[in-house]
Design a protein around this motif. Sequence first.
Motif, PDB file in Angstrom:
ATOM      1  N   ARG A 167       0.809  -1.297  -0.092  1.00 17.51           N
ATOM      2  CA  ARG A 167       0.045  -0.216  -0.042  1.00 17.51           C
ATOM      3  C   ARG A 167       0.738   1.250   0.074  1.00 17.51           C
ATOM      4  N   MET A 168       1.923   1.307   0.855  1.00 16.11           N
ATOM      5  CA  MET A 168       2.625   2.520   0.883  1.00 16.11           C
ATOM      6  C   MET A 168       3.720   2.503  -0.401  1.00 16.11           C
ATOM      7  N   MET A 169       4.069   1.606  -0.967  1.00 21.01           N
ATOM      8  CA  MET A 169       4.801   1.502  -2.158  1.00 21.01           C
ATOM      9  C   MET A 169       3.970   1.984  -3.169  1.00 21.01           C
ATOM     10  N   TRP A 170       2.788   1.682  -3.117  1.00 20.31           N
ATOM     11  CA  TRP A 170       1.768   2.361  -4.340  1.00 20.31           C
ATOM     12  C   TRP A 170       1.458   3.873  -3.876  1.00 20.31           C
ATOM     13  N   LEU A 171       1.381   4.320  -2.856  1.00 17.86           N
ATOM     14  CA  LEU A 171       1.153   5.625  -2.490  1.00 17.86           C
ATOM     15  C   LEU A 171       2.678   6.303  -3.016  1.00 17.86           C
ATOM     16  N   ALA A 172       3.697   5.880  -2.809  1.00 15.72           N
ATOM     17  CA  ALA A 172       4.984   6.662  -3.174  1.00 15.72           C
ATOM     18  C   ALA A 172       5.208   6.627  -4.740  1.00 15.72           C
ATOM     19  N   GLN A 173       4.428   5.689  -5.332  1.00 12.30           N
ATOM     20  CA  GLN A 173       4.622   5.784  -6.820  1.00 12.30           C
ATOM     21  C   GLN A 173       5.830   5.031  -7.213  1.00 12.30           C
ATOM     22  N   GLY A 174       6.649   4.459  -6.337  1.00 10.57           N
ATOM     23  CA  GLY A 174       7.826   3.629  -6.565  1.00 10.57           C
ATOM     24  C   GLY A 174       9.090   4.515  -6.146  1.00 10.57           C
ATOM     25  N   HIS A 175       8.898   5.633  -5.430  1.00 12.30           N
ATOM     26  CA  HIS A 175       9.882   6.449  -4.809  1.00 12.30           C
ATOM     27  C   HIS A 175      10.169   5.854  -3.372  1.00 12.30           C
ATOM     28  N   GLN A 176      11.441   6.107  -2.954  1.00  7.04           N
ATOM     29  CA  GLN A 176      11.883   5.523  -1.786  1.00  7.04           C
ATOM     30  C   GLN A 176      12.442   6.918  -0.913  1.00  7.04           C
TER      31      GLN A 176
END
Length: 83
Positions: A58-67
């Motif tokens: 879920r967090m990966m999706w919200l971050a649009q692949g950014h870290q």
Amino acid sequence: AVHDLVEQIPQEAFESFLRKTGCPAYHPRMMMKIILCAYSQSVFSGRKIEGLLLDSVRMMWLAQGHQPSYRTINRFRVYPEVQ
């Protein structure tokens, strides 16, 4: 729900965050989504939010692949206009 909530905020509200010089920053809308989702899960530490970005789909999706790093997350929470 977090995605829909943040997407309803007009773009004009984020224009003061954007800079013309320097390295491109993460979009403030994406940073706000990450932080609101973490807060909804009772996660308040920048390092734990960074960990969620690596573990939670879920967090990966919200971050649009950014870290973004924990330092970037904490800097956005304290000084959102500098980001």
